[in-house]
Design a protein around this motif. Structure first.
Motif, PDB file in Angstrom:
ATOM      1  N   MET A   1     114.675 113.038   8.392  1.00  0.00           N
ATOM      2  CA  MET A   1     114.625 112.169   9.564  1.00  0.00           C
ATOM      3  C   MET A   1     113.804 112.791  10.698  1.00  0.00           C
ATOM      4  SD  MET A   1     117.703 110.841  12.044  1.00  0.00           S
ATOM      5  CE  MET A   1     117.780 112.408  12.907  1.00  0.00           C
ATOM      6  N   ILE A   2     114.001 114.100  10.935  1.00  0.00           N
ATOM      7  CA  ILE A   2     113.288 114.767  12.018  1.00  0.00           C
ATOM      8  C   ILE A   2     111.783 114.715  11.787  1.00  0.00           C
ATOM      9  CG2 ILE A   2     112.865 117.020  13.093  1.00  0.00           C
ATOM     10  CD1 ILE A   2     115.872 117.586  12.753  1.00  0.00           C
ATOM     11  N   THR A   3     111.373 114.980  10.559  1.00  0.00           N
ATOM     12  CA  THR A   3     109.945 114.958  10.228  1.00  0.00           C
ATOM     13  C   THR A   3     109.349 113.578  10.486  1.00  0.00           C
ATOM     14  OG1 THR A   3     110.293 116.655   8.546  1.00  0.00           O
ATOM     15  CG2 THR A   3     108.259 115.364   8.390  1.00  0.00           C
ATOM     16  N   GLN A   4     110.053 112.541  10.069  1.00  0.00           N
ATOM     17  CA  GLN A   4     109.587 111.165  10.266  1.00  0.00           C
ATOM     18  C   GLN A   4     109.550 110.814  11.759  1.00  0.00           C
ATOM     19  OE1 GLN A   4     111.823 108.419   7.892  1.00  0.00           O
ATOM     20  NE2 GLN A   4     110.682 106.626   8.573  1.00  0.00           N
ATOM     21  N   ASN A   5     110.603 111.176  12.474  1.00  0.00           N
ATOM     22  CA  ASN A   5     110.660 110.901  13.914  1.00  0.00           C
ATOM     23  C   ASN A   5     109.528 111.604  14.657  1.00  0.00           C
ATOM     24  OD1 ASN A   5     112.974 109.424  13.519  1.00  0.00           O
ATOM     25  ND2 ASN A   5     114.372 110.967  14.340  1.00  0.00           N
ATOM     26  N   LEU A   6     109.259 112.818  14.232  1.00  0.00           N
ATOM     27  CA  LEU A   6     108.214 113.604  14.867  1.00  0.00           C
ATOM     28  C   LEU A   6     106.841 112.968  14.667  1.00  0.00           C
ATOM     29  CD1 LEU A   6     107.739 116.133  16.485  1.00  0.00           C
ATOM     30  CD2 LEU A   6     107.703 117.443  14.370  1.00  0.00           C
ATOM     31  N   LYS A   7     106.621 112.491  13.469  1.00  0.00           N
ATOM     32  CA  LYS A   7     105.347 111.828  13.164  1.00  0.00           C
ATOM     33  C   LYS A   7     105.160 110.587  14.041  1.00  0.00           C
ATOM     34  CE  LYS A   7     104.066 112.181   8.937  1.00  0.00           C
ATOM     35  NZ  LYS A   7     103.944 112.023   7.458  1.00  0.00           N
ATOM     36  N   GLN A   8     106.249 109.816  14.194  1.00  0.00           N
ATOM     37  CA  GLN A   8     106.195 108.617  15.027  1.00  0.00           C
ATOM     38  C   GLN A   8     105.948 108.984  16.491  1.00  0.00           C
ATOM     39  OE1 GLN A   8     106.355 105.177  14.063  1.00  0.00           O
ATOM     40  NE2 GLN A   8     105.538 105.156  16.142  1.00  0.00           N
ATOM     41  N   THR A   9     106.618 110.023  16.947  1.00  0.00           N
ATOM     42  CA  THR A   9     106.447 110.482  18.334  1.00  0.00           C
ATOM     43  C   THR A   9     105.008 110.914  18.579  1.00  0.00           C
ATOM     44  OG1 THR A   9     108.751 111.216  18.453  1.00  0.00           O
ATOM     45  CG2 THR A   9     107.234 112.149  20.061  1.00  0.00           C
ATOM     46  N   GLN A  10     104.447 111.652  17.642  1.00  0.00           N
ATOM     47  CA  GLN A  10     103.067 112.119  17.793  1.00  0.00           C
ATOM     48  C   GLN A  10     102.079 110.956  17.779  1.00  0.00           C
ATOM     49  OE1 GLN A  10     103.371 114.929  14.558  1.00  0.00           O
ATOM     50  NE2 GLN A  10     103.543 116.685  15.941  1.00  0.00           N
ATOM     51  N   ASN A  11     102.362 109.938  16.979  1.00  0.00           N
ATOM     52  CA  ASN A  11     101.513 108.737  16.968  1.00  0.00           C
ATOM     53  C   ASN A  11     101.585 108.022  18.319  1.00  0.00           C
ATOM     54  OD1 ASN A  11     100.710 109.156  14.338  1.00  0.00           O
ATOM     55  ND2 ASN A  11     102.211 107.754  13.440  1.00  0.00           N
ATOM     56  N   ASN A  12     102.807 107.936  18.865  1.00  0.00           N
ATOM     57  CA  ASN A  12     102.985 107.289  20.169  1.00  0.00           C
ATOM     58  C   ASN A  12     102.252 108.048  21.275  1.00  0.00           C
ATOM     59  OD1 ASN A  12     104.674 105.420  18.952  1.00  0.00           O
ATOM     60  ND2 ASN A  12     106.563 106.394  19.615  1.00  0.00           N
ATOM     61  N   ILE A  13     102.308 109.367  21.206  1.00  0.00           N
ATOM     62  CA  ILE A  13     101.620 110.203  22.193  1.00  0.00           C
ATOM     63  C   ILE A  13     100.110 109.967  22.120  1.00  0.00           C
ATOM     64  CG2 ILE A  13     100.973 112.600  22.733  1.00  0.00           C
ATOM     65  CD1 ILE A  13     103.892 113.371  22.057  1.00  0.00           C
ATOM     66  N   ALA A  14      99.578 109.932  20.906  1.00  0.00           N
ATOM     67  CA  ALA A  14      98.136 109.723  20.720  1.00  0.00           C
ATOM     68  C   ALA A  14      97.699 108.363  21.276  1.00  0.00           C
ATOM     69  CB  ALA A  14      97.781 109.833  19.242  1.00  0.00           C
ATOM     70  N   GLU A  15      98.525 107.356  21.023  1.00  0.00           N
ATOM     71  CA  GLU A  15      98.217 106.000  21.495  1.00  0.00           C
ATOM     72  C   GLU A  15      98.229 105.933  23.025  1.00  0.00           C
ATOM     73  OE1 GLU A  15     100.496 101.793  21.190  1.00  0.00           O
ATOM     74  OE2 GLU A  15     100.325 102.885  19.296  1.00  0.00           O
ATOM     75  N   ALA A  16      99.253 106.535  23.635  1.00  0.00           N
ATOM     76  CA  ALA A  16      99.361 106.527  25.098  1.00  0.00           C
ATOM     77  C   ALA A  16      98.248 107.352  25.739  1.00  0.00           C
ATOM     78  CB  ALA A  16     100.729 107.049  25.525  1.00  0.00           C
ATOM     79  N   ALA A  17      97.909 108.480  25.105  1.00  0.00           N
ATOM     80  CA  ALA A  17      96.843 109.333  25.633  1.00  0.00           C
ATOM     81  C   ALA A  17      95.510 108.594  25.630  1.00  0.00           C
ATOM     82  CB  ALA A  17      96.746 110.616  24.810  1.00  0.00           C
ATOM     83  N   LYS A  18      95.280 107.847  24.587  1.00  0.00           N
ATOM     84  CA  LYS A  18      94.032 107.077  24.479  1.00  0.00           C
ATOM     85  C   LYS A  18      93.902 106.087  25.631  1.00  0.00           C
ATOM     86  CE  LYS A  18      91.361 104.474  21.054  1.00  0.00           C
ATOM     87  NZ  LYS A  18      91.388 103.826  19.722  1.00  0.00           N
ATOM     88  N   LYS A  19      95.033 105.497  26.024  1.00  0.00           N
ATOM     89  CA  LYS A  19      95.017 104.527  27.133  1.00  0.00           C
ATOM     90  C   LYS A  19      94.631 105.180  28.453  1.00  0.00           C
ATOM     91  CE  LYS A  19      98.426 101.215  25.354  1.00  0.00           C
ATOM     92  NZ  LYS A  19      99.751 100.604  25.570  1.00  0.00           N
ATOM     93  N   SER A  20      94.899 106.483  28.554  1.00  0.00           N
ATOM     94  CA  SER A  20      94.565 107.184  29.801  1.00  0.00           C
ATOM     95  C   SER A  20      93.272 107.995  29.664  1.00  0.00           C
ATOM     96  CB  SER A  20      95.717 108.098  30.226  1.00  0.00           C
ATOM     97  OG  SER A  20      95.919 109.140  29.289  1.00  0.00           O
ATOM     98  N   GLY A  21      92.508 107.695  28.609  1.00  0.00           N
ATOM     99  CA  GLY A  21      91.222 108.352  28.429  1.00  0.00           C
ATOM    100  C   GLY A  21      91.314 109.789  27.960  1.00  0.00           C
ATOM    101  N   ARG A  22      92.407 110.119  27.278  1.00  0.00           N
ATOM    102  CA  ARG A  22      92.602 111.482  26.791  1.00  0.00           C
ATOM    103  C   ARG A  22      92.929 111.441  25.299  1.00  0.00           C
ATOM    104  NH1 ARG A  22      97.179 113.808  30.462  1.00  0.00           N
ATOM    105  NH2 ARG A  22      97.985 111.687  30.240  1.00  0.00           N
ATOM    106  N   THR A  23      93.233 112.622  24.753  1.00  0.00           N
ATOM    107  CA  THR A  23      93.662 112.690  23.360  1.00  0.00           C
ATOM    108  C   THR A  23      95.023 113.383  23.318  1.00  0.00           C
ATOM    109  OG1 THR A  23      92.789 114.886  22.830  1.00  0.00           O
ATOM    110  CG2 THR A  23      91.245 113.020  22.690  1.00  0.00           C
TER     111      THR A  23
END
Length: 232
Positions: A1-23
């Motif tokens: 579960m932790i591994t899956q949750n972490l992957k989802q969290t990292q995807n969310n971070i990447a998506e939000a960062a893109k919106k602010s012009g970052r990675t």
């Protein structure tokens, strides 16, 4: 579960960062591991997490002694001055400095141990009486007082936004924090940088990133809801 949750969290971070012009490379993910067993932290470590956040000094020190030494520990909870001596030399950063007296104690213990300690100033961005933190209008004056202390380095600001129904409600506080960090940076105070803006937790970290957060503190989103068993 932790591994899956972490992957989802990292995807969310990447998506939000893109919106602010970052990675996602621009955002530090601190896994909030308070009350979680060593096995949970080890699982997160095994899939690449190296930054962990704890709220209590004793728990952080216990885990520090039992887990790999390349972990970067972050003290994110309220810190009492009489507990500072146990942290110095073990933590990468103290996120919750909210007074000159606490900063002086951190400086004193850091000098004693010949350590350099990075800190963030905790801001009470919404003026909540139930929370610790400095009022935004008092921040610059405190920055100038702490900046002259030896072996302590202000790296930025931290806040715990209000508990709201929707993350959107906290956007205004994240905007306030970003403006405050920019205003302080423009003062060019010696021994002070504003390269860390620690804001955003499980409920609102994506919104925080959109508004300029460089460090998010995610617990439930990675480890799941805390249970009674976790607390024992």
């Amino acid at each position: 579960m932790i591994t899956q949750n972490l992957k989802q969290t990292q995807n969310n971070i990447a998506e939000a960062a893109k919106k602010s012009g970052r990675t996602s490379d621009d955002i530090l993910l601190v896994a909030v591991s308070k009350t979680k067993p060593l096995s949970a932290l080890q699982e997160a470590y095994n899939v690449g997490i190296r930054d962990f956040g704890e709220n209590k000094v004793q728990e952080l020190c216990d885990k520090y002694d039992q887990l790999p030494k390349d972990i970067r520990w972050h003290m994110i909870g309220h810190l009492q001055r009489n507990k500072v001596k146990y942290l110095i030399g073990k933590v990468t950063m103290i996120h919750s400095v909210d007074s000159l007296r606490l900063a002086e104690e951190i400086s004193k213990e850091s000098v004693k141990k010949d350590a350099q300690t990075d800190i963030l100033l905790e801001i009470n961005c919404a003026g909540e009486e139930s929370k610790f933190g400095i009022r935004p209008k008092d921040t610059l004056a405190l920055v100038r007082q702490i900046a002259v202390l030896p072996n302590v380095h202000i790296r930025g600001l931290m806040t715990v936004a209000p508990l709201t129904q929707t993350p959107e409600e906290n956007r205004v506080y994240f905007q306030l924090m970003k403006k405050l960090s920019v205003d302080i940076a423009q003062e060019s105070v010696d021994n002070v940088s504003m390269d860390v803006l620690s804001m955003g937790m499980t409920i609102d970290y994506q919104t925080a990133i959109e508004e300029g957060s460089t460090c998010v503190r995610v617990g439930t989103g990675i480890f799941g809801t805390r249970t009674v068993a976790d607390m024992e």
